[in-house]
Design a protein around this motif. Structure first.
Motif, PDB file in Angstrom:
ATOM      1  N   ARG A 140       2.846   1.708  -3.285  1.00 57.76           N
ATOM      2  CA  ARG A 140       1.956   2.138  -4.370  1.00 57.76           C
ATOM      3  C   ARG A 140       1.307   3.485  -4.041  1.00 57.76           C
ATOM      4  O   ARG A 140       0.359   3.899  -4.703  1.00 57.76           O
ATOM      5  CB  ARG A 140       0.898   1.070  -4.638  1.00 57.76           C
ATOM      6  N   GLN A 141       1.825   4.132  -3.006  1.00 60.22           N
ATOM      7  CA  GLN A 141       1.403   5.484  -2.611  1.00 60.22           C
ATOM      8  C   GLN A 141      -0.103   5.584  -2.399  1.00 60.22           C
ATOM      9  O   GLN A 141      -0.747   6.574  -2.768  1.00 60.22           O
ATOM     10  CB  GLN A 141       1.883   6.503  -3.645  1.00 60.22           C
ATOM     11  N   TYR A 198       0.821  -1.207   0.000  1.00 60.98           N
ATOM     12  CA  TYR A 198       0.000   0.000   0.000  1.00 60.98           C
ATOM     13  C   TYR A 198       0.861   1.266   0.000  1.00 60.98           C
ATOM     14  O   TYR A 198       0.601   2.213  -0.740  1.00 60.98           O
ATOM     15  CB  TYR A 198      -0.910  -0.016   1.223  1.00 60.98           C
ATOM     16  N   LYS A 219      -2.394   3.896  -3.840  1.00 61.05           N
ATOM     17  CA  LYS A 219      -3.176   3.558  -5.043  1.00 61.05           C
ATOM     18  C   LYS A 219      -3.351   2.044  -5.137  1.00 61.05           C
ATOM     19  O   LYS A 219      -3.092   1.417  -6.158  1.00 61.05           O
ATOM     20  CB  LYS A 219      -2.473   4.079  -6.298  1.00 61.05           C
ATOM     21  N   ALA A 220      -3.771   1.442  -4.053  1.00 63.75           N
ATOM     22  CA  ALA A 220      -3.997  -0.004  -3.997  1.00 63.75           C
ATOM     23  C   ALA A 220      -5.033  -0.262  -2.908  1.00 63.75           C
ATOM     24  O   ALA A 220      -5.331   0.610  -2.095  1.00 63.75           O
ATOM     25  CB  ALA A 220      -2.691  -0.741  -3.686  1.00 63.75           C
ATOM     26  N   GLN A 221      -5.572  -1.455  -2.919  1.00 64.92           N
ATOM     27  CA  GLN A 221      -6.546  -1.803  -1.889  1.00 64.92           C
ATOM     28  C   GLN A 221      -5.821  -2.172  -0.601  1.00 64.92           C
ATOM     29  O   GLN A 221      -4.857  -2.933  -0.617  1.00 64.92           O
ATOM     30  CB  GLN A 221      -7.414  -2.972  -2.344  1.00 64.92           C
ATOM     31  N   ASP A 239      -2.086   6.081   5.442  1.00 65.90           N
ATOM     32  CA  ASP A 239      -2.504   7.242   4.645  1.00 65.90           C
ATOM     33  C   ASP A 239      -1.813   8.514   5.140  1.00 65.90           C
ATOM     34  O   ASP A 239      -1.427   9.376   4.336  1.00 65.90           O
ATOM     35  CB  ASP A 239      -4.022   7.420   4.718  1.00 65.90           C
TER      36      ASP A 239
END
Length: 371
Positions: free
Chosen positions: A87-88, A84, A90-92, A140
């Protein structure tokens, strides 16, 4: 009037002959450990694959070992966090994963029994709602607040959070009077993680090759071998026939999948969806094209994993797969002591993939896949 009476009697007799409540008889019944409950977690992938490995241990050694599901879950969360962040965001990031994630976790971190790592419960239930939301909020924050470089503390923070919510990884433990590490315990079970392969069947990729299936929970980009639908079913049948159980990824969002009634089926007539929960109904003929269509329009989704341990037959000779679920054994919620009897049509249409031992593959298919 008399003729009408006899006509109605004949019609009623015909209806009663066709309306038959299920009567199941075991055909193949491979030994498995007791049914558990994943409680309030999205960890079916670990409960089912761990159950699969427990049956493999029985097959290989004769030992009945209650293996820790949460040990594999805890170590997979670490991998999800890395994916996560890299992928900054940009993933689940969720509680879900696939069978190969358990295989990867065991390969890297070894195996431990439930006695050594039970995971933390709240009021006697697992609940990962808070740990998921806490981890995601933390990640996040790290992703959005980094100024040129990511804080070096995020990995440590993830591990501390997992220690708090699920438990600390044991370095050593005692089992039946012997001291083990997770790796030495794995060696004792005779399991070899390189022996397991994932098989699927879709038309958008070439057969007899491997590819990464694009479903949300495949965060680790695990590869699957692709075979025609009839051979996909041959893989399952051959495994069970030869004493190997099968790990199953599927869709249970259909109203014709019912843990409460203990059955899953695909009626030929949609109006039989309710009737088929308690009675035998005629089912659809499933083709590869129809299966692909249902996958591409999201009617078939990747949402649950379970453990296939045998087959059953109804009184008409129809075959069903005996599937061990992880929703507990409370008779108010499930039938068949936590098992679901899944029809061949449901298996053909709603399967995403299966995980099996390489030796469970039919020889011809194994050769085509160069395994």
């Amino acid at each position: 009037m008399r003729k009408l009476f006899f006509a109605l009697l004949i019609s009623l007799s015909s209806y009663l002959a066709d309306a038959q409540e299920y009567e199941f008889t075991p055909v193949i019944d491979i030994e498995a450990t007791e049914v558990k409950s994943q409680d309030i977690t999205g960890t079916c992938w670990s409960f089912s694959t761990t159950s699969f490995l427990e049956s493999e241990i029985i097959r290989l050694t004769g030992k009945h070992i209650d293996v820790s599901e949460m040990y594999n879950v805890r170590n997979t969360y670490t991998k999800k966090a890395w994916n996560y962040v890299m992928r900054q965001g940009k993933a689940q990031f969720s509680q879900g994963a696939l069978a190969h994630d358990v295989i990867n976790a065991v390969k890297e971190n070894g195996l431990v029994p439930e006695l050594a790592f039970g995971g933390f419960k709240v009021q006697d239930k697992y609940n990962h709602i808070e740990v998921e939301s806490t981890l995601k909020a933390m990640l996040d924050n790290y992703i959005s607040s980094r100024a040129g470089s990511l804080s070096p503390t995020w990995k440590k923070a993830v591990e501390q959070t997992l220690d708090l919510y699920i438990g600390e990884n044991p370095e050593e433990f005692t089992y039946e009077g012997t001291t083990y590490t997770p790796q030495s315990f794995l060696e004792m079970t005779k399991l070899d993680m390189d022996d397991y392969v994932t098989i699927t069947s879709f038309t958008h990729q070439p057969y007899y090759s491997s590819f990464i299936l694009s479903v949300p929970d495949n965060f680790s980009n695990g590869s699957m071998y692709n075979v025609p639908l009839n051979e996909f079913m041959d893989v399952i049948d051959n495994a069970l026939k030869n004493g190997y159980t099968v790990e199953w990824d599927t869709d249970v969002s259909e109203k014709t999948f019912s843990a409460k009634n203990g059955v899953a089926f695909i009626p030929e007539n949609d109006n039989d969806a309710i009737k088929g929960l308690t009675e035998i109904v005629k089912e659809k003929n499933i083709t590869a094209n129809y299966r692909q269509q249902e996958f591409e329009n999201y009617s078939t989704t990747d949402d649950h994993l379970m453990h296939i341990v045998g087959t059953m037959k109804d009184q008409k000779g129809n075959v069903y797969y005996k599937v061990k679920n992880s929703w507990g054994t409370n008779p108010d919620r499930v039938s068949n002591k936590g098992y679901v009897y899944v029809s061949k049509a449901y298996m053909e249409l709603k399967s995403i993939s299966v995980l099996v031992h390489k030796d469970a593959l039919p020889k011809a298919i194994k050769k085509k896949l160069n395994l």
